[in-house]
Write a protein that holds these residues in place. Structure first.
Motif, PDB file in Angstrom:
ATOM      1  N   LEU A 194      -3.796  67.343  81.041  1.00  0.00           N
ATOM      2  CA  LEU A 194      -4.192  66.449  81.671  1.00  0.00           C
ATOM      3  C   LEU A 194      -3.199  65.974  83.038  1.00  0.00           C
ATOM      4  O   LEU A 194      -3.362  65.725  84.357  1.00  0.00           O
ATOM      5  N   GLY A 195      -1.985  65.763  82.590  1.00  0.00           N
ATOM      6  CA  GLY A 195      -0.725  65.270  83.525  1.00  0.00           C
ATOM      7  C   GLY A 195      -0.582  66.396  84.476  1.00  0.00           C
ATOM      8  O   GLY A 195      -0.007  66.144  85.577  1.00  0.00           O
ATOM      9  N   LEU A 196      -0.761  67.796  83.927  1.00  0.00           N
ATOM     10  CA  LEU A 196      -0.439  69.009  84.713  1.00  0.00           C
ATOM     11  C   LEU A 196      -1.259  68.950  85.878  1.00  0.00           C
ATOM     12  O   LEU A 196      -0.901  69.262  87.009  1.00  0.00           O
ATOM     13  N   PHE A 197      -2.481  68.655  85.439  1.00  0.00           N
ATOM     14  CA  PHE A 197      -3.517  68.970  86.571  1.00  0.00           C
ATOM     15  C   PHE A 197      -3.496  67.512  87.396  1.00  0.00           C
ATOM     16  O   PHE A 197      -3.710  67.646  88.758  1.00  0.00           O
ATOM     17  N   LEU A 198      -3.066  66.572  87.056  1.00  0.00           N
ATOM     18  CA  LEU A 198      -2.960  65.147  87.718  1.00  0.00           C
ATOM     19  C   LEU A 198      -1.731  65.539  88.894  1.00  0.00           C
ATOM     20  O   LEU A 198      -1.888  65.180  89.868  1.00  0.00           O
ATOM     21  N   MET A 199      -0.751  66.042  88.315  1.00  0.00           N
ATOM     22  CA  MET A 199       0.425  66.089  89.302  1.00  0.00           C
ATOM     23  C   MET A 199       0.224  67.402  90.211  1.00  0.00           C
ATOM     24  O   MET A 199       0.528  67.075  91.527  1.00  0.00           O
ATOM     25  N   ALA A 200      -0.599  68.379  89.881  1.00  0.00           N
ATOM     26  CA  ALA A 200      -1.030  69.149  90.913  1.00  0.00           C
ATOM     27  C   ALA A 200      -2.106  68.697  91.960  1.00  0.00           C
ATOM     28  O   ALA A 200      -1.911  68.654  93.277  1.00  0.00           O
ATOM     29  N   ASP A 201      -2.777  67.861  91.524  1.00  0.00           N
ATOM     30  CA  ASP A 201      -3.853  67.074  92.501  1.00  0.00           C
ATOM     31  C   ASP A 201      -3.370  66.207  93.513  1.00  0.00           C
ATOM     32  O   ASP A 201      -3.656  65.899  94.544  1.00  0.00           O
ATOM     33  N   ALA A 202      -2.129  65.777  93.001  1.00  0.00           N
ATOM     34  CA  ALA A 202      -1.342  64.703  93.861  1.00  0.00           C
ATOM     35  C   ALA A 202      -0.489  65.534  94.688  1.00  0.00           C
ATOM     36  O   ALA A 202       0.387  64.973  95.881  1.00  0.00           O
ATOM     37  N   GLY A 203      -0.201  66.703  94.717  1.00  0.00           N
ATOM     38  CA  GLY A 203       0.563  67.760  95.541  1.00  0.00           C
ATOM     39  C   GLY A 203       1.938  67.867  95.071  1.00  0.00           C
ATOM     40  O   GLY A 203       2.968  68.193  95.892  1.00  0.00           O
ATOM     41  N   PHE A 204       2.455  67.672  93.750  1.00  0.00           N
ATOM     42  CA  PHE A 204       3.595  68.033  93.276  1.00  0.00           C
ATOM     43  C   PHE A 204       3.587  69.421  92.620  1.00  0.00           C
ATOM     44  O   PHE A 204       2.517  69.771  91.971  1.00  0.00           O
ATOM     45  N   ASP A 205       4.624  70.177  92.589  1.00  0.00           N
ATOM     46  CA  ASP A 205       4.425  71.485  92.019  1.00  0.00           C
ATOM     47  C   ASP A 205       4.318  71.825  90.755  1.00  0.00           C
ATOM     48  O   ASP A 205       5.389  71.184  89.886  1.00  0.00           O
ATOM     49  N   PRO A 206       3.047  72.154  90.352  1.00  0.00           N
ATOM     50  CA  PRO A 206       3.244  71.887  88.644  1.00  0.00           C
ATOM     51  C   PRO A 206       4.200  72.629  87.937  1.00  0.00           C
ATOM     52  O   PRO A 206       4.390  72.942  86.759  1.00  0.00           O
ATOM     53  N   ARG A 207       4.689  73.963  88.566  1.00  0.00           N
ATOM     54  CA  ARG A 207       5.844  74.758  88.005  1.00  0.00           C
ATOM     55  C   ARG A 207       7.000  74.006  87.729  1.00  0.00           C
ATOM     56  O   ARG A 207       7.743  74.256  86.665  1.00  0.00           O
ATOM     57  N   ALA A 208       7.144  72.625  88.222  1.00  0.00           N
ATOM     58  CA  ALA A 208       8.220  71.876  87.798  1.00  0.00           C
ATOM     59  C   ALA A 208       8.101  71.623  86.261  1.00  0.00           C
ATOM     60  O   ALA A 208       8.945  71.089  85.788  1.00  0.00           O
ATOM     61  N   SER A 209       6.908  71.378  85.841  1.00  0.00           N
ATOM     62  CA  SER A 209       6.820  71.145  84.485  1.00  0.00           C
ATOM     63  C   SER A 209       7.651  72.061  83.497  1.00  0.00           C
ATOM     64  O   SER A 209       8.196  71.536  82.461  1.00  0.00           O
ATOM     65  N   LEU A 210       7.457  73.265  83.908  1.00  0.00           N
ATOM     66  CA  LEU A 210       8.251  74.185  82.890  1.00  0.00           C
ATOM     67  C   LEU A 210       9.602  74.092  82.948  1.00  0.00           C
ATOM     68  O   LEU A 210      10.495  73.946  81.896  1.00  0.00           O
ATOM     69  N   ALA A 211      10.198  73.840  84.265  1.00  0.00           N
ATOM     70  CA  ALA A 211      11.510  73.543  84.339  1.00  0.00           C
ATOM     71  C   ALA A 211      11.972  72.446  83.778  1.00  0.00           C
ATOM     72  O   ALA A 211      13.334  72.273  83.233  1.00  0.00           O
ATOM     73  N   LEU A 212      11.000  71.307  83.931  1.00  0.00           N
ATOM     74  CA  LEU A 212      11.498  69.991  83.096  1.00  0.00           C
ATOM     75  C   LEU A 212      11.847  70.415  81.469  1.00  0.00           C
ATOM     76  O   LEU A 212      12.805  69.769  80.956  1.00  0.00           O
TER      77      LEU A 212
END
Length: 267
Positions: A194-212
């Protein structure tokens, strides 16, 4: 032992009445009052702020900027349902937390691991969805139901004396590893999705979750096996996030086209 059957039937009725559906469609048990848990969250957050050193200035503005962008991407009902607050605490551990009611904290240590606004959004989005999915209610309810079940079993079986205590201890450990911890792992996995989709909906790059999570893995340190941990392994989290990345990227592109382009300067 005639009282056992009515008690079991009553517990079953209570359980069925308290079954609800999570945002991902998973059946869950919610026995506690959300209003009461929200009040407890507010009290715990106030106490935490009194006991731990807080950091203001640019770190607070940075974290607040990211949180505000995420909250704005929520549907109006969810955005208004909680008293969304976030604070930065001086603590070297790379951690964050969320309490019922929308109260969140981020440690300064996390700001060293989350190296840009998108990576920080992955963490804060995860914490926001813990609140929205009412994971605290489910966790409390599961613990309550488990303790009730062990108590009934102990009384029904007449488990007394040293042998009975040893058996109940083993049953308690089985409940801890077989029920309570897996529930927590499911919560974490659900909040990741859910957090992945929320960050994407807000305009943050979801690929950053993998880097994190690569950054988190680089921190090292001994970790228990996944079945003994309340959190999925880093490898499992990365695999699950990657499996949902295509949908997340599509949502990210739609958000950017809609003008959602957060710009939160890192201190």
């Amino acid at each position: 032992m005639r009282w056992i059957t009515p008690l079991a039937v009553g517990a079953l009725c209570l359980t069925l009445a308290a079954c609800t559906t999570s945002p991902t469609g998973r059946q869950r048990l919610t026995l506690a009052s959300d209003a009461q848990l929200d009040q407890m969250g507010a009290q715990a957050f106030q106490q935490y702020q009194q006991e731990r050193p807080m950091v203001g200035g640019s770190p607070q503005r940075y974290v607040q900027c990211v949180a505000d962008a995420l909250v704005r991407a929520l549907p109006p009902q969810q955005r208004q349902a909680e008293n969304w607050q976030i604070r930065v605490f001086r603590d070297d551990s790379a951690n964050a937390f969320a309490l019922p009611g929308g109260y969140m904290g981020v440690n300064t240590g996390l700001l060293e691991v989350a190296r840009n606004q998108d990576q920080l959004a992955a963490v804060v989005g995860h914490e926001i969805t813990h609140v929205l999915a009412r994971h605290a209610n489910e966790r409390v309810s599961t613990q309550t139901a488990t303790q009730l079940g062990l108590s009934v079993l102990s009384s029904a079986a007449g488990l007394e004396g040293a042998g009975g205590q040893q058996l109940m201890g083993a049953l308690g450990m089985g409940a801890q590893y077989g029920i309570l911890m897996p529930f927590s792992r499911r919560h974490e996995s659900e909040a990741d999705e859910l957090g992945l989709f929320l960050m994407a909906d807000a305009g943050f790059d979801p690929r950053a979750s993998l880097a994190l999570w690569e950054n988190m893995s680089a921190q090292g340190g001994a970790r228990p096996p996944a079945w003994l941990s309340s959190h999925p392994s880093h490898g499992q989290r990365t695999q699950d996030l990657q499996a949902r990345m295509d949908e997340a990227l599509a949502r990210y592109e739609r958000a950017r086209q809609a003008g959602r382009t957060p710009d939160c300067p890192r201190p």
